[in-house]
Design a protein around this motif. Sequence first.
Motif, PDB file in Angstrom:
ATOM      1  N   PHE B  45       0.796  -1.221   0.000  1.00  0.00           N
ATOM      2  CA  PHE B  45       0.000   0.000   0.000  1.00  0.00           C
ATOM      3  C   PHE B  45       0.832   1.276   0.000  1.00  0.00           C
ATOM      4  O   PHE B  45       0.325   2.341  -0.290  1.00  0.00           O
ATOM      5  CB  PHE B  45      -0.999  -0.036   1.161  1.00  0.00           C
ATOM      6  CG  PHE B  45      -1.972  -1.158   1.001  1.00  0.00           C
ATOM      7  CD1 PHE B  45      -3.089  -1.010   0.199  1.00  0.00           C
ATOM      8  CD2 PHE B  45      -1.729  -2.390   1.586  1.00  0.00           C
ATOM      9  CE1 PHE B  45      -3.965  -2.055  -0.009  1.00  0.00           C
ATOM     10  CE2 PHE B  45      -2.608  -3.451   1.383  1.00  0.00           C
ATOM     11  CZ  PHE B  45      -3.728  -3.287   0.587  1.00  0.00           C
ATOM     12  N   ALA B  46       2.112   1.164   0.351  1.00  0.00           N
ATOM     13  CA  ALA B  46       2.961   2.349   0.237  1.00  0.00           C
ATOM     14  C   ALA B  46       4.082   2.131  -0.787  1.00  0.00           C
ATOM     15  O   ALA B  46       4.847   3.039  -1.070  1.00  0.00           O
ATOM     16  CB  ALA B  46       3.549   2.718   1.589  1.00  0.00           C
ATOM     17  N   GLY B 176      -4.624   5.927   4.423  1.00  0.00           N
ATOM     18  CA  GLY B 176      -4.317   4.837   3.496  1.00  0.00           C
ATOM     19  C   GLY B 176      -4.403   5.282   2.048  1.00  0.00           C
ATOM     20  O   GLY B 176      -3.615   4.856   1.201  1.00  0.00           O
ATOM     21  N   GLN B 177      -5.370   6.163   1.762  1.00  0.00           N
ATOM     22  CA  GLN B 177      -5.514   6.659   0.386  1.00  0.00           C
ATOM     23  C   GLN B 177      -4.299   7.489  -0.020  1.00  0.00           C
ATOM     24  O   GLN B 177      -3.835   7.398  -1.158  1.00  0.00           O
ATOM     25  CB  GLN B 177      -6.793   7.499   0.251  1.00  0.00           C
ATOM     26  CG  GLN B 177      -8.079   6.733   0.556  1.00  0.00           C
ATOM     27  CD  GLN B 177      -8.238   5.491  -0.315  1.00  0.00           C
ATOM     28  OE1 GLN B 177      -7.940   5.519  -1.494  1.00  0.00           O
ATOM     29  NE2 GLN B 177      -8.679   4.393   0.291  1.00  0.00           N
ATOM     30  N   VAL B 178      -3.789   8.275   0.929  1.00  0.00           N
ATOM     31  CA  VAL B 178      -2.596   9.069   0.628  1.00  0.00           C
ATOM     32  C   VAL B 178      -1.422   8.131   0.338  1.00  0.00           C
ATOM     33  O   VAL B 178      -0.651   8.347  -0.605  1.00  0.00           O
ATOM     34  CB  VAL B 178      -2.251  10.025   1.797  1.00  0.00           C
ATOM     35  CG1 VAL B 178      -0.956  10.767   1.495  1.00  0.00           C
ATOM     36  CG2 VAL B 178      -3.380  11.000   2.030  1.00  0.00           C
ATOM     37  N   LYS B 180      -1.545   5.170  -0.932  1.00  0.00           N
ATOM     38  CA  LYS B 180      -1.707   4.624  -2.286  1.00  0.00           C
ATOM     39  C   LYS B 180      -1.315   5.665  -3.327  1.00  0.00           C
ATOM     40  O   LYS B 180      -0.711   5.336  -4.349  1.00  0.00           O
ATOM     41  CB  LYS B 180      -3.154   4.191  -2.503  1.00  0.00           C
ATOM     42  CG  LYS B 180      -3.400   2.761  -2.041  1.00  0.00           C
ATOM     43  CD  LYS B 180      -4.810   2.315  -2.388  1.00  0.00           C
ATOM     44  CE  LYS B 180      -5.408   1.594  -1.205  1.00  0.00           C
ATOM     45  NZ  LYS B 180      -6.839   1.344  -1.336  1.00  0.00           N
ATOM     46  N   ALA B 181      -1.686   6.916  -3.054  1.00  0.00           N
ATOM     47  CA  ALA B 181      -1.316   7.981  -3.989  1.00  0.00           C
ATOM     48  C   ALA B 181       0.202   8.077  -4.115  1.00  0.00           C
ATOM     49  O   ALA B 181       0.748   8.231  -5.208  1.00  0.00           O
ATOM     50  CB  ALA B 181      -1.890   9.313  -3.518  1.00  0.00           C
ATOM     51  N   ILE B 182       0.897   7.937  -2.976  1.00  0.00           N
ATOM     52  CA  ILE B 182       2.362   8.007  -2.993  1.00  0.00           C
ATOM     53  C   ILE B 182       2.928   6.839  -3.787  1.00  0.00           C
ATOM     54  O   ILE B 182       3.853   6.992  -4.578  1.00  0.00           O
ATOM     55  CB  ILE B 182       2.918   8.003  -1.549  1.00  0.00           C
ATOM     56  CG1 ILE B 182       2.509   9.284  -0.832  1.00  0.00           C
ATOM     57  CG2 ILE B 182       4.430   7.850  -1.562  1.00  0.00           C
ATOM     58  CD1 ILE B 182       2.846   9.287   0.637  1.00  0.00           C
ATOM     59  N   ARG B 183       2.321   5.669  -3.578  1.00  0.00           N
ATOM     60  CA  ARG B 183       2.782   4.481  -4.295  1.00  0.00           C
ATOM     61  C   ARG B 183       2.634   4.680  -5.803  1.00  0.00           C
ATOM     62  O   ARG B 183       3.532   4.365  -6.576  1.00  0.00           O
ATOM     63  CB  ARG B 183       1.983   3.258  -3.841  1.00  0.00           C
ATOM     64  CG  ARG B 183       2.383   1.966  -4.534  1.00  0.00           C
ATOM     65  CD  ARG B 183       1.417   0.853  -4.228  1.00  0.00           C
ATOM     66  NE  ARG B 183       0.095   1.131  -4.790  1.00  0.00           N
ATOM     67  CZ  ARG B 183      -0.987   0.373  -4.585  1.00  0.00           C
ATOM     68  NH1 ARG B 183      -0.915  -0.680  -3.801  1.00  0.00           N
ATOM     69  NH2 ARG B 183      -2.138   0.679  -5.137  1.00  0.00           N
ATOM     70  N   VAL B 196       5.358  13.731   1.865  1.00  0.00           N
ATOM     71  CA  VAL B 196       5.458  12.325   1.489  1.00  0.00           C
ATOM     72  C   VAL B 196       6.277  11.506   2.486  1.00  0.00           C
ATOM     73  O   VAL B 196       5.869  10.430   2.919  1.00  0.00           O
ATOM     74  CB  VAL B 196       6.065  12.219   0.070  1.00  0.00           C
ATOM     75  CG1 VAL B 196       6.449  10.794  -0.249  1.00  0.00           C
ATOM     76  CG2 VAL B 196       5.079  12.745  -0.952  1.00  0.00           C
ATOM     77  N   ASN B 197       7.441  12.037   2.861  1.00  0.00           N
ATOM     78  CA  ASN B 197       8.305  11.284   3.764  1.00  0.00           C
ATOM     79  C   ASN B 197       7.654  11.057   5.122  1.00  0.00           C
ATOM     80  O   ASN B 197       7.853  10.017   5.742  1.00  0.00           O
ATOM     81  CB  ASN B 197       9.643  12.007   3.953  1.00  0.00           C
ATOM     82  CG  ASN B 197      10.582  11.693   2.817  1.00  0.00           C
ATOM     83  OD1 ASN B 197      10.248  10.884   1.937  1.00  0.00           O
ATOM     84  ND2 ASN B 197      11.739  12.317   2.814  1.00  0.00           N
ATOM     85  N   HIS B 198       6.863  12.010   5.578  1.00  0.00           N
ATOM     86  CA  HIS B 198       6.184  11.844   6.857  1.00  0.00           C
ATOM     87  C   HIS B 198       5.159  10.708   6.778  1.00  0.00           C
ATOM     88  O   HIS B 198       5.053   9.893   7.695  1.00  0.00           O
ATOM     89  CB  HIS B 198       5.515  13.153   7.278  1.00  0.00           C
ATOM     90  CG  HIS B 198       4.887  13.065   8.632  1.00  0.00           C
ATOM     91  ND1 HIS B 198       5.644  12.942   9.783  1.00  0.00           N
ATOM     92  CD2 HIS B 198       3.586  13.046   9.017  1.00  0.00           C
ATOM     93  CE1 HIS B 198       4.829  12.866  10.816  1.00  0.00           C
ATOM     94  NE2 HIS B 198       3.570  12.917  10.388  1.00  0.00           N
ATOM     95  N   TYR B 199       4.427  10.659   5.664  1.00  0.00           N
ATOM     96  CA  TYR B 199       3.435   9.587   5.499  1.00  0.00           C
ATOM     97  C   TYR B 199       4.114   8.226   5.429  1.00  0.00           C
ATOM     98  O   TYR B 199       3.660   7.256   6.021  1.00  0.00           O
ATOM     99  CB  TYR B 199       2.606   9.836   4.239  1.00  0.00           C
ATOM    100  CG  TYR B 199       1.469  10.789   4.483  1.00  0.00           C
ATOM    101  CD1 TYR B 199       0.224  10.324   4.900  1.00  0.00           C
ATOM    102  CD2 TYR B 199       1.633  12.156   4.322  1.00  0.00           C
ATOM    103  CE1 TYR B 199      -0.822  11.197   5.134  1.00  0.00           C
ATOM    104  CE2 TYR B 199       0.596  13.036   4.551  1.00  0.00           C
ATOM    105  CZ  TYR B 199      -0.632  12.557   4.955  1.00  0.00           C
ATOM    106  OH  TYR B 199      -1.651  13.416   5.201  1.00  0.00           O
TER     107      TYR B 199
END
Lengths: 295, 307
Positions: B45-46, B176-178, B180-183, B196-199
């Motif tokens: 998921f990430a 979780g959606q964020v 997935k967006a990063i992935r 991004v790095n914090h997530y």
Amino acid sequence: MATLFDINLFALFGQLLVGLINGSFYALLSLGLAIIFGLLKIINFAQGAMYMLGAFIALLALKYMGINYWFALILVPLTVGLIGILMERFLIRPIANEDHLYSLLLTFGLALIIQGVFTHAFGSSGLSYAVPDALKGGTKLPFMYLPNYRAWIIIVSVLVCAGTWWMIEKTKLGAYLRAGTENPQLMQAFGINVPLIVTLTFGFGVALAGFAGVMAAPIYSVSPDMGSNILITVFAIVVIGGMGSIGGAIITGLGMGVVEGLTKYFYPEASNTVIFLVMVIVLLLKPAGLFGKEA
Amino acid sequence: MNNMKLNLCLLALALLAPTLLYPVFLAKVLCFALFACAFNLLLGFAGLLSFGHAAFLGTGGYVTGYLMIHSGLTPEVAILLGTIAGGLLGAIFGKLAVKREGIYFAMVTLALAQLIFFFYLQAPFTNGEDGLQGVPRGALFGLIDLSDNMVMYYFVLVIFIAGYWLINRTIHSPFGQVLKAIRENEDRATSLGYDVNHYKWLAFVISAALAALAGSTKTLVFELASLTDVHWHMSGEVILMTLVGGVGTIFGPVLGAGFIVTMQNYLSGGEMGNYIHIIMGAVFVICVLSFRSGIVGQLMKFKRNNF
């Protein structure tokens, strides 16, 4: 008496020598990883297994075919390189367009298989390989006794590393390689067979590991897990140096060997963790690595 | 609604399973299933491949084991502290690892985990190669004796369901959606204003803590915490479990863990025990070459094509 400020120079130089030798192997292995990474953008997790394979092939060739150390030094890297070429052509290339993490996992699986086969066949205790006659004995230096074979390792490794650096940075073949790293599509358009260059590069990177394995056989015990132990350290070294430059990989490899040797003298408890600690510090201060470019 | 029915069926199966199969084996499967689910939160998921998750499994195990032997705490407190310890270690690992991406991320986590391995090898309280043996299971809340395997199994089942639920919640939350967006597109996530790095770091901490929860529980089940759990082989195994089951699917890692643990149990009993690493390596290669979506991924494809 060779003591100075409470430092036993005899022991210190001894550990420095061990450090330089370990560093030679780190340099050879991380050089191979860096070359492969440059063109294929993958990390070969089987690099350690190929190093182990090199040592075992040298050992078995001597035992069953009477091929001595000198021939092994040439034949084994060729054999290991050939195995690498087959590996790239038939296993890695089919998934070259997938996420690069898959090729990492593929080579990890291959490493498990190779290590597993040798553990099954030879057990996990180490075997020994005799130092070739011509390199037996040693030289007495002011502060230390230098066994000839150890001097040989350092000299040959540095020569091989320097030769590889020269080939990549100064020759036409090297220019193809660097061009392929920058822009494979354009190079293909110029009529250069990029897939062939990729395969040969992989073979060469892996052959370096096989070569390191032959060099290592007479001084370390030849065992199935010799590769996986050293490989994780080499990964840390690759992170420390960054994979931006070939010269960086060589210097970091030798340097970290020396750091490890010094730690063995001053604070032995930390000797097997010091490289990982250096990695942590580098990540904090210069995340791209000492020789890496900021992404 | 269909999903609800499926979940209830699975729950009924889990409740009845120990009448048919050895409860310690089932508890082992559940521990590894939780471990793999925690790992999959990060990879699936990430999009972050950690090659060092054994460090968290092992840390949970050692902390819980040590506390159970020396402190007289009740098991639920020891497990909680083991989980927290793993989460803290994950916070440190994560801070360092998110500085690099992709393959470097894998190498950094592997190297850090090796550092932890050497720490446990040399630390005086882990008994080195022997590990912590004879860890007492104790009595839950001081009331329910866990020494009975059946009771232990149901306790593990409760922990597993709690962990699984938490992961499920995380995946379906805005957080979780964020992830997935990063992935899918890290640059775009950055341009939308997400740190991004914090997530990534938060996902790493949650994953590490849950892996430690699995390790803590496993130590109680086997009454043992050993170096096997912190070895890089273990980090490889959890990747394999996730890959076999289906990366990025919610239930895949559970099936994958079941498959691998069953295979190991079956092999280690007989002649084939010596071949275990070869077979694991072969499964790795086969999965990567031709089975990348895993069991659950294949099933979903089959369902899409035929129903």
